[in-house]
Design a protein around this motif. Structure first.
Motif, mmCIF file in Angstrom:
data_model
loop_
_atom_site.group_PDB
_atom_site.id
_atom_site.type_symbol
_atom_site.label_atom_id
_atom_site.label_comp_id
_atom_site.label_asym_id
_atom_site.label_seq_id
_atom_site.Cartn_x
_atom_site.Cartn_y
_atom_site.Cartn_z
ATOM 1 N N ASN A 282 0.822 -1.214 0.000
ATOM 2 C CA ASN A 282 0.000 0.000 0.000
ATOM 3 C C ASN A 282 0.854 1.261 0.000
ATOM 4 O O ASN A 282 0.480 2.268 -0.593
ATOM 5 C CB ASN A 282 -0.949 -0.007 1.203
ATOM 6 C CG ASN A 282 -1.819 1.221 1.203
ATOM 7 O OD1 ASN A 282 -2.544 1.470 0.247
ATOM 8 N ND2 ASN A 282 -1.713 2.041 2.243
ATOM 9 N N ASN A 286 -0.706 2.986 -2.937
ATOM 10 C CA ASN A 286 -1.817 3.783 -2.412
ATOM 11 C C ASN A 286 -3.169 3.147 -2.768
ATOM 12 O O ASN A 286 -4.006 3.757 -3.428
ATOM 13 C CB ASN A 286 -1.718 5.203 -2.984
ATOM 14 C CG ASN A 286 -2.707 6.144 -2.351
ATOM 15 O OD1 ASN A 286 -2.978 6.039 -1.154
ATOM 16 N ND2 ASN A 286 -3.281 7.027 -3.141
ATOM 17 N N LYS A 311 -7.669 3.541 8.394
ATOM 18 C CA LYS A 311 -8.018 4.955 8.188
ATOM 19 C C LYS A 311 -7.825 5.382 6.738
ATOM 20 O O LYS A 311 -8.388 6.376 6.283
ATOM 21 C CB LYS A 311 -7.177 5.840 9.110
ATOM 22 C CG LYS A 311 -7.521 5.657 10.578
ATOM 23 C CD LYS A 311 -7.694 6.997 11.292
ATOM 24 C CE LYS A 311 -8.571 6.906 12.521
ATOM 25 N NZ LYS A 311 -8.252 5.786 13.426
ATOM 26 N N GLN A 312 -6.983 4.640 5.985
ATOM 27 C CA GLN A 312 -6.700 5.059 4.602
ATOM 28 C C GLN A 312 -7.303 4.149 3.551
ATOM 29 O O GLN A 312 -7.529 4.577 2.425
ATOM 30 C CB GLN A 312 -5.181 5.046 4.316
ATOM 31 C CG GLN A 312 -4.276 5.621 5.331
ATOM 32 C CD GLN A 312 -2.984 4.799 5.418
ATOM 33 O OE1 GLN A 312 -2.668 4.247 6.456
ATOM 34 N NE2 GLN A 312 -2.238 4.701 4.314
#
Ligand code: PGA
Ligand code: ZN
Length: 422
Positions: A282, A286, A311-312
């Motif tokens: 990640n 991303n 959270k992402q």
């Protein structure tokens, strides 16, 4: 008020050439509906029971004549004469007739074919499209053309769905949710075609897998992600602005004795090892979402990865949750994931699937309405997604009839809502 006049089930074929059930319901006011049911290959072990004949002389044991008979001989007697707009009461009646915790007596495929056909004929007899009907009935969404679910396109098929050698099951491109549905769909098809050329140039096989994505032979799962990046770089779209990447690891299909072996890493890993691998992946790519990063029994590692990435990144429970409210509540109490895949055939009735969406929304989780790897030209899931307001839909690649029937239905709904709101 219209009442159910007839219920009739039959055996048809799904996209893998396996039998599945299709049920037709008519009311005494001549409203009709036809519902067919999909089937998984990488099924979660906590799913409701899909009843198969296991008669090796017909379709290798995959026939569904018993499920068909359960509808025609048993369920129909109870459903005929009912008001089809009473979805919850009819679903409850189906659960009571079956009487088992996992729908093993009548079969979740038999039960869902009736539940879904009831939903569609309930809509028709109310003079509404199915998505409008679901919206009015459950109040979970106000459909608008700017608020349609974002499509998740599965462009590379590995694991149990691909003929190639990739361990991860799905490699996704996901348009920005700022795009309209039709803009997102054309992005998906552009990248689907560009990726084919990238695979041809690399001399990797480009036959397609069960969900219409390409099924190449590559050195590693990371290579497959790199090819998606290459396709995006050759397009008009900007990665991480117009389009994002996602994965379905389908880790329950990889795990052996608590260990995960993937071609990207020399040694087999335990749950924490795989979670750390994905956390690193990640950092590089991303990712917008990772589905089933870990095995369906490995709660501890789910909580670990959700603590780090939650959270992402959307951490999506598919085999983990199997559209089952009890498992969803367990996941909430353990902080194990932040998104839910919704497949009505994992649980067996429409109202139970709706209640999973409702619970997920109440807890701020993202929701994704999903097809199965074995599917039909049925487009009900498009209406379901819009009607209950899931954030995303996952209907495979933008290719093959059973996948595009659902994307095309969303196009229709978008146009319809635009003209209505104009
Ligand atoms: P299945 O796969 O339909 O074969 O279970 C779909 C998925 O894992 O999302
Ligand atoms: Zn999955």
């Amino acid at each position: 008020m219209a009442l159910v006049k007839s219920v009739y089930a039959r055996e048809i074929l799904d996209s893998r050439g396996n039998p599945t059930i299709e049920t037709t319901i008519w009311t005494d006011s001549d409203h009709g509906s036809v519902a067919s049911i999909p089937s998984g290959a990488s099924t979660g072990k906590f799913e409701a029971v899909e009843l198969r004949d296991n008669d090796i002389h017909r379709f290798g044991g995959m026939g569904v004549l018993k499920a068909v008979e359960n509808v025609n001989q048993i369920i129909s007697k109870y459903v005929i004469g009912q008001d089809p707009t009473k979805q919850n009461a009819i679903d409850q009646m189906l659960l009571d007739i079956d009487g088992t915790p996992n729908k093993s007596k009548l079969g979740a495929n038999a039960i869902l074919s009736v539940s879904q056909a009831i939903c569609e004929v309930g809509a028709a007899s109310s003079g509404l499209a199915t998505f409008e009907y679901l919206s009015q009935k459950y109040g979970l969404n106000k459909p608008s053309p700017l608020n349609l679910p974002t499509p998740i396109f599965n462009l590379i098929n590995g694991g149990k769905h691909g003929a190639g050698n990739l361990e991860f099951q799905e490699f996704h491109v996901i348009p920005s949710s700022r795009k309209t549905f039709s803009e997102g769909l054309s992005l998906g098809t552009d990248l689907y075609h560009l990726l084919k050329q990238v695979l041809i140039d690399k001399k990797a096989i480009h036959s397609v897998g069960d969900e219409g994505g390409y099924a190449p032979n590559l050195f590693s799962n990371t290579d497959a992600i790199e090819l998606l990046v290459e396709a995006i770089e050759g397009s008009q779209y900007k990665i991480n602005a117009d389009v994002f990447l996602g994965l379905d690891v389908a880790a329950s299909s990889i795990v052996k004795g608590g260990k995960y072996k993937i071609s990207d890493v020399k040694e087999a890993m335990d749950g924490k090892g795989l979670a750390d691998f994905l956390i690193d992946l990640n950092k590089k790519y991303n990712l917008l979402s990772i589905e089933d990063p870990l095995d369906q029994d490995d709660w501890e590692s789910w909580t670990y990865i959700n603590g780090d990435l939650g959270k992402q990144v959307m951490l999506v429970g598919d085999d983990l949750l199997v559209t089952n409210k009890t498992r969803l509540q367990e996941a909430i109490s353990k902080n194990a994931c932040n998104a839910v895949l919704v497949k009505p055939n994992q649980i067996g009735t429409i109202s139970e699937a709706v209640s999973v969406v409702k619970t997920a929304k109440l807890h701020g989780m993202s929701t994704i309405a999903s097809h199965r790897s074995g599917d039909t030209d049925e487009d009900f899931m498009a209406d379901f997604a819009v009607g209950v307001g899931t954030d995303f839909v996952k209907f495979g690649a933008p290719g093959r009839g059973e996948r595009v029937s659902k994307y095309n239905r969303l196009l229709f709904i978008e146009e319809y809502l635009k003209s209505k709101n104009a």
